[in-house]
Design an enzyme around this catalytic site. Sequence first.
Site, PDB file in Angstrom:
ATOM      1  N   CYS A   1      -1.192   5.843   9.226  1.00  0.00           N
ATOM      2  CA  CYS A   1      -1.538   4.576   8.588  1.00  0.00           C
ATOM      3  C   CYS A   1      -2.640   4.879   7.594  1.00  0.00           C
ATOM      4  CB  CYS A   1      -1.929   3.526   9.620  1.00  0.00           C
ATOM      5  SG  CYS A   1      -3.300   4.012  10.700  1.00  0.00           S
TER       6      CYS A   1
ATOM      7  N   ARG B   1       0.839  -1.196   0.000  1.00  0.00           N
ATOM      8  CA  ARG B   1       0.000   0.000   0.000  1.00  0.00           C
ATOM      9  C   ARG B   1       0.876   1.249   0.000  1.00  0.00           C
ATOM     10  NH1 ARG B   1      -4.618  -0.144   4.429  1.00  0.00           N
ATOM     11  NH2 ARG B   1      -5.287   1.693   3.254  1.00  0.00           N
TER      12      ARG B   1
END
Length: 296
Positions: free
Chosen positions: A234, A176
């Site tokens: 995050c 990611r």
Amino acid sequence: MDTLMTVAQLKERMDSGARTVLLDVRWTLGDPHGREHYLEAHLPGAVFVDLAAELAGPADPSRGRHPLPPLEQFQESARGWGVRDGDLVVAYDATGNLAAARLWWMLRNAGFPTVCLLDGGLAAWRAEGFDVENGEPDVEAGDVVLSDGAMPVIGAAEAAAWSGSGLLLDARAGERYRGEIEPVDPRAGHIPGAVSAPTTRNLAADGKFLPAATLRERFTGLGVQAGLPTAVYCGSGVTAAHEIAALEIAGFPAALYPGSFSEWSNDPSNVVVTGAAADGGAGADGGVQAATTQGN
């Protein structure tokens, strides 16, 4: 207050009759059945905490998928879990505290210092052969009074400039970070200047945190050092709290970007970078993940 409590320490405390508030934060991205899992089996007397409803406000593109709830709402939730001023709170989950760390951070930020994580969570408790319960216990309302601002936080503007004078860690899965996949947010990639530091690399195979010395070695290898301002993000500010707990165990303070990449990527004026050029030598960290959505 230590960041972690071992299963043996908790069992001894419970056997002694010392008042302990156990909070079960059973939640993972893509699994809406946390309460059902809790009802099937949880630590004796533990109260369920609904992360999506109690540890976050409604999703807002300008604030992220899991924005921090208003203080008044959080205090009301904590009282509903039975928390009183002066209590010892032990939070846990079934995923290496990746969700429970959100509660740990929020209580610490709210000026409640006597909170810790059960190292290894439910799996560690069951591995010792200790009893679990099903159903839901009766809870006497608490009277805790919470505040705000006890932990350092940054916003998008600070995140944009952070790498100029500090270290910005991206706690999501490496793929990611590199922009190879993005299952939930509008754009793939990472904040410019951020270093890849997947949260799952803070854990051993049994779901317990790595020893402090090992964590310190990991983070210094990523560029963390005493006196260098460090911040973490995050996907939506959940697992970044786990990274902050790991950094604390290693002896390093760190700030949280609560809106995280879900906030950042929703603003078209924010630049998103792909690839591993700023991977900080941590490319291997992204290779082994519990799930590709890790780092929510």
